[in-house]
Motif scaffolding. Structure first.
Motif, PDB file in Angstrom:
ATOM      1  N   THR A  86     -28.435  -2.437 -29.322  1.00  0.00           N
ATOM      2  CA  THR A  86     -28.318  -3.083 -28.015  1.00  0.00           C
ATOM      3  C   THR A  86     -26.970  -2.838 -27.360  1.00  0.00           C
ATOM      4  O   THR A  86     -26.838  -2.957 -26.142  1.00  0.00           O
ATOM      5  CB  THR A  86     -28.538  -4.607 -28.109  1.00  0.00           C
ATOM      6  N   GLY A  87     -25.933  -2.547 -28.148  1.00  0.00           N
ATOM      7  CA  GLY A  87     -24.608  -2.331 -27.590  1.00  0.00           C
ATOM      8  C   GLY A  87     -23.901  -3.613 -27.204  1.00  0.00           C
ATOM      9  O   GLY A  87     -22.865  -3.567 -26.534  1.00  0.00           O
ATOM     10  N   LEU A  88     -24.411  -4.765 -27.633  1.00  0.00           N
ATOM     11  CA  LEU A  88     -23.808  -6.054 -27.310  1.00  0.00           C
ATOM     12  C   LEU A  88     -23.498  -6.819 -28.594  1.00  0.00           C
ATOM     13  O   LEU A  88     -24.280  -6.773 -29.553  1.00  0.00           O
ATOM     14  CB  LEU A  88     -24.746  -6.885 -26.428  1.00  0.00           C
ATOM     15  N   PRO A  89     -22.371  -7.542 -28.644  1.00  0.00           N
ATOM     16  CA  PRO A  89     -21.987  -8.223 -29.883  1.00  0.00           C
ATOM     17  C   PRO A  89     -22.874  -9.420 -30.192  1.00  0.00           C
ATOM     18  O   PRO A  89     -23.325 -10.119 -29.275  1.00  0.00           O
ATOM     19  CB  PRO A  89     -20.544  -8.671 -29.591  1.00  0.00           C
ATOM     20  N   MET A 109     -16.329   3.501 -31.144  1.00  0.00           N
ATOM     21  CA  MET A 109     -17.395   3.168 -30.206  1.00  0.00           C
ATOM     22  C   MET A 109     -17.177   3.896 -28.874  1.00  0.00           C
ATOM     23  O   MET A 109     -16.040   4.094 -28.454  1.00  0.00           O
ATOM     24  CB  MET A 109     -17.435   1.660 -29.961  1.00  0.00           C
ATOM     25  N   PRO A 110     -18.251   4.292 -28.188  1.00  0.00           N
ATOM     26  CA  PRO A 110     -18.092   4.919 -26.869  1.00  0.00           C
ATOM     27  C   PRO A 110     -17.431   3.958 -25.891  1.00  0.00           C
ATOM     28  O   PRO A 110     -17.573   2.738 -25.990  1.00  0.00           O
ATOM     29  CB  PRO A 110     -19.541   5.216 -26.446  1.00  0.00           C
ATOM     30  N   PHE A 167     -13.485   6.941 -20.708  1.00  0.00           N
ATOM     31  CA  PHE A 167     -12.656   8.117 -20.955  1.00  0.00           C
ATOM     32  C   PHE A 167     -13.266   9.162 -21.866  1.00  0.00           C
ATOM     33  O   PHE A 167     -12.696  10.223 -22.045  1.00  0.00           O
ATOM     34  CB  PHE A 167     -11.320   7.669 -21.565  1.00  0.00           C
ATOM     35  N   ASP A 168     -14.417   8.894 -22.449  1.00  0.00           N
ATOM     36  CA  ASP A 168     -14.960   9.854 -23.409  1.00  0.00           C
ATOM     37  C   ASP A 168     -16.398  10.251 -23.077  1.00  0.00           C
ATOM     38  O   ASP A 168     -17.145  10.668 -23.950  1.00  0.00           O
ATOM     39  CB  ASP A 168     -14.903   9.287 -24.825  1.00  0.00           C
ATOM     40  N   LEU A 203     -12.544  -1.616 -32.266  1.00  0.00           N
ATOM     41  CA  LEU A 203     -12.879  -0.413 -31.516  1.00  0.00           C
ATOM     42  C   LEU A 203     -13.851   0.486 -32.260  1.00  0.00           C
ATOM     43  O   LEU A 203     -14.351   1.464 -31.691  1.00  0.00           O
ATOM     44  CB  LEU A 203     -11.604   0.388 -31.222  1.00  0.00           C
ATOM     45  N   THR A 204     -14.134   0.160 -33.514  1.00  0.00           N
ATOM     46  CA  THR A 204     -14.845   1.085 -34.400  1.00  0.00           C
ATOM     47  C   THR A 204     -16.216   0.571 -34.782  1.00  0.00           C
ATOM     48  O   THR A 204     -16.409  -0.614 -35.036  1.00  0.00           O
ATOM     49  CB  THR A 204     -14.017   1.323 -35.673  1.00  0.00           C
TER      50      THR A 204
END
Length: 850
Positions: A186-189, A646-647, A720-721, A847-848
């Motif tokens: 999901t990309g959400l915590p 993470m992106p 940025f990536d 961040l990881t």
């Protein structure tokens, strides 16, 4: 853990001893000599450029990519090293004879030469390229530790590890697993409550239940859409000068919905490549075909439409080939492919399917902001319809007021001209209108296309000069102009595909659109399976061919990219290239098993994702041991879980959600979150349009990164990536540059999120220690250790001391980018906790993806 490491080291020591004493035995036991794995990469890197299928560049009329031609030419004499010209040339000391030539920048190492000698000596057998043969389901291999595998994936991974004398890593902690799954699905915590619930859940099926909950979340489609948008080169503008905006976010929303609904991948393919060609296509199927309308559109003044149309065609070919075939076909635009069996004829015959779109090659202006190109479909919203109806009512009312005065003025002017020859001369009437006044029959004259012409002339050339009713007329004209601008600027027009303009396709000399040669009609490349029986010779047939049962590439390419999503790198590292120059996969059997499984499961992406994340392979810890560092630093054997940054788009979403700021609304027009001042200023080279960044406000500042407006010429600077979205990209970009900190420590989104997180924790906890503990849990999905909480408390105390001495700095932090938060609070305490929260956002673990 200590016992496991001892066993691991003992196994590894025994294996290394065997490898040192009997290297040939280990090699033979591993897999023997393979043309695809051992020989083709050497020939491809060093020989095929000059001795491959491209006849234009071929030297000595020698092909080494085909066994028959190589043997007939005497380059290879199977079983005879002395008579094989290939062996003589690679070992020659004479620079004029040695191959590869010294000036070619290609060098054969001693190991490569030994391998080629062994191959010729053993009979010089050839194989078709592994990726061009249909995948076959291999039986699950036998393993010694049958207790470890949780599903078939694990048998393939464990068998390979056991052959190397290695073993898997222990399972990751539950805190790590819920965070990993949340990032990937999901990309959400997860909330602290969700983490606690999972960690304390003793149900043996707790993990599978968590997986199902996340896969069925409506945010799953948002997460899985990100790599697909990169492949489709999706953006919200055209690129080039005056970078016009588009409405392609309608297609983006379709992708999210299709992924959430688990639209089978074969239909997902057909709809995007040819939804408009389906029988009685639905609106959704037409919108889906916008996949191939996400290209750049060049609206510069010097752009030649037909040249740009071919640029678009070539881009469609490249995008389609990369996305579904995993092949680099672009070079066949100018000549036969130097490595893969793709001829120039193959390229243009396939391109014929796309050469039927009624497009000009350049965008048409809809307003000062919008530039789209036909074909498109208009999709007015309910708000659009209501606004237009209101405009039209006002226009009709104003017309009813203005028209009588206009009629009177016309009749007076006409009467004046009828009675005054000199007035007719001064009125500058066209000859055909002057002639009408000479008729004697007034009734005949009144019935003439002449009276209408006279009226048009009056309204265009005379009426604007009349003083009577001028203010009412100008107001009406302004209202009509406002309506036209609203319709051009606010009514969504999604660009879609169409075959309404078939053209004759030609092979182009060196790819030059002005140099057509032989005409060709649609056909698929000859080295791949033929079209399915009854499939039409157009884009629909092309799409059906791609997902046919015997196609060797599509399923392999897709499952490889799924694996890349979950492990940071595909089973085939070159995700964009499955051709001869691609990497030979270490786990080819697993890749093929997954490809067949994908098809057999009805092309369900959700089912394949569930299979991968419920495997023991995926659930391993990511900690590196000595063996991982020395033998498999890239984690190609999967003796651990992958660990990577993470992106940027996910990092932003993670920070906003942890802080309680994220607006979870799904879909809709793009938004304009924080960007540097004048970020688009460089584009304003003329006054044709305003390039002031239209910063959002309120909840639109906090939408997911997926919905950020994407300008091709100046992408969002805090992401940025990511791909620049100018061309298809399918290989995941993983980076850990320290330059990330320029954004994650200084960008207004992160600063505001840190402040909001601090205020959220202050509102729920009284003690500073508990406030820090809560912030840590919300970001890292686990509780801090006593040592960690001690360090963070000391950091907080230092920051309090700093801000007590620098009240202006504290107030500045609390006011930027906008003053939000509880009034009357001690600014030093608020600023100190916000700074600590910003530090937590920048922890390596935060961040990881662990």
């Amino acid at each position: 853990m200590v016992i496991a490491n001892k066993v691991f080291k003992k196994k590894r020591t025994g294996f290394l001893l065997v490898a040192l004493l009997f290297p040939g035995l280990v090699q033979a036991q591993a897999e023997g000599l393979s043309f695809n794995r051992d020989i083709r990469p050497i020939l491809s890197d060093n020989c095929f450029y000059c001795h491959g299928q491209d006849g234009n560049k071929r030297k000595a009329d020698l092909r080494l990519d085909l066994r028959e031609t190589a043997v007939n030419a005497g380059a290879i004499v199977p079983g005879n090293l002395l008579q094989s010209e290939l062996i003589r040339r690679i070992e020659s000391k004479d620079p004029d004879e040695r191959m590869p030539p010294p000036d070619s920048n290609r060098v054969l190492g001693d190991d490569d030469k030994k391998t080629l000698r062994r191959w010729v000596e053993s009979g010089a057998s050839y194989e078709t390229h592994w990726a061009f043969d249909p995948p076959a389901r291999s039986p699950e291999p036998m393993v010694h530790d049958a207790s470890w595998p949780r599903n078939p994936i694990d048998f393939f991974v464990l068998a390979k590890l056991e052959s190397l004398g290695a073993e898997p890593s222990p399972e990751a902690t539950r805190e790590t697993l819920i965070k990993r799954l949340s990032i990937d699905l999901t990309g959400l915590p997860p909330t602290p409550e969700e983490v606690l619930s999972f960690v304390s859940n003793e149900d043996p099926a707790a993990y599978e239940q968590l997986v199902d909950r996340l896969i069925n979340s409506r945010h799953y489609g948002e997460r899985m859409a990100l790599p697909w948008l990169d492949a489709a080169r999706y953006a919200d503008s055209n690129g080039f000068q005056q970078d016009g905006d588009t409405w392609q976010w309608i297609w983006r929303d379709w992708v999210v919905e299709a992924l959430n609904d688990d639209l089978p991948f074969d239909q997902f393919t057909v709809w995007q490549l040819a939804g408009d060609l389906l029988p009685s296509p639905t609106l959704s199927q037409k919108i889906a075909s916008g996949f191939n309308r996400n290209h750049l559109l060049n609206g510069e003044g010097g752009a030649i439409p037909e040249e740009q149309r071919f640029v678009i065609l070539f881009d469609r070919m490249d995008t389609t080939a990369t996305t579904w075939l995993g092949l680099t076909m672009a070079c066949a635009q100018c000549h036969d492919h130097k490595y893969d069996p793709i001829t120039q004829r193959d390229y243009y015959a396939l391109m014929d399917a796309f050469n039927r779109v009624p497009e000009r090659g350049t965008p048409q202006r809809q307003s000062t902001r919008i530039r789209v190109a036909e074909p498109f479909i208009e999709l007015p919203t309910a708000e659009n319809k209501a606004r237009i109806a209101a405009f039209e009512r006002r226009i009709r009312l104003m017309e009813s007021e203005v028209q009588p005065a206009n009629d009177r003025a016309f009749q007076q002017w006409r009467s004046h001209l009828a009675s005054d020859q000199k007035a007719r001369e001064q009125a500058a009437l066209p000859d055909e209108l002057k002639a009408g006044f000479k008729r004697d029959d007034a009734e005949e004259t009144s019935r003439s296309k002449w009276l209408e012409g006279l009226r048009r002339h009056f309204e265009r050339n005379v009426l604007p000069q009349q003083e009577e009713g001028k203010v009412d007329r100008e107001a009406l004209s302004a209202l009509r102009k406002t309506l036209a601008e609203y319709q051009g600027d606010q009514i969504p027009r999604a660009m879609v595909m169409s075959d309404a303009k078939p053209r004759q396709t030609h092979i182009l000399n060196r790819g030059a659109y002005l140099s057509p040669m032989e005409a060709v009609s649609f056909a698929t490349p000859a080295f791949l399976p033929p079209m399915p029986t009854g499939a039409p010779a157009n884009r629909l047939g092309l799409a059906q061919w791609l997902v046919s049962d015997d196609h060797p590439l599509t399923a392999r390419v897709q499952v490889n990219r799924m694996w890349q999503h979950f492990f940071g790198m595909g089973i085939v590292k070159t995700a964009e290239d499955f051709g001869v120059q691609s990497e030979y996969p270490v786990h080819r059997d697993l890749l093929d098993w997954l490809a067949v499984e994908f098809r057999d499961r009805g092309w369900s992406q959700k089912q394949l994702h569930r299979l991968i994340v419920t495997s023991a392979t995926y659930r391993q810890a990511s900690r590196l041991g000595d063996w991982h560092r020395q033998e498999d630093i890239e984690n190609r054997y999967y003796a651990r879980a992958s660990r990577f940054r993470m992106p940027a788009m996910l990092l932003r979403d993670w920070a906003l959600e942890s802080a309680g700021l994220l607006v979870r609304e799904i879909g809709g027009a793009p938004v304009y979150p924080y960007q540097p001042a004048n970020v688009w200023e460089a584009l304003a080279i003329t006054k044709e349009r305003d390039f002031t960044y239209p910063a959002s406000s309120g909840g639109s500042l906090y939408r997911r990164s997926l919905y950020t407006f994407w300008r091709r010429t100046v992408g969002p600077v805090n992401m940025f990536d990511v791909s620049n979205r100018q061309a298809c990209r399918v290989r995941q970009s993983v980076t850990s540059t320290p330059l990330h900190a320029l954004t994650t420590l200084n960008d207004p989104t992160w600063v505001e999120a840190a402040r909001a997180l601090a205020d959220r924790c202050r509102s729920e906890e009284e003690r500073v220690e508990n406030q820090i503990r809560m912030a840590f849990q919300r970001v890292l999905s686990r509780k801090p250790t006593p040592k960690e909480i001690g360090r963070l408390l000391r950091a907080f105390e230092r920051q309090v001391n700093h801000y007590e001495k620098n009240q202006i700095a504290a107030e500045a932090l609390l006011a930027w980018p906008a003053p939000v938060g509880p009034n009357g609070s001690d600014p030093s305490l608020r600023a100190a906790l916000a700074t600590v929260c910003l530090g937590i956002f920048n922890l390596d673990e935060a961040l990881t993806r662990e």
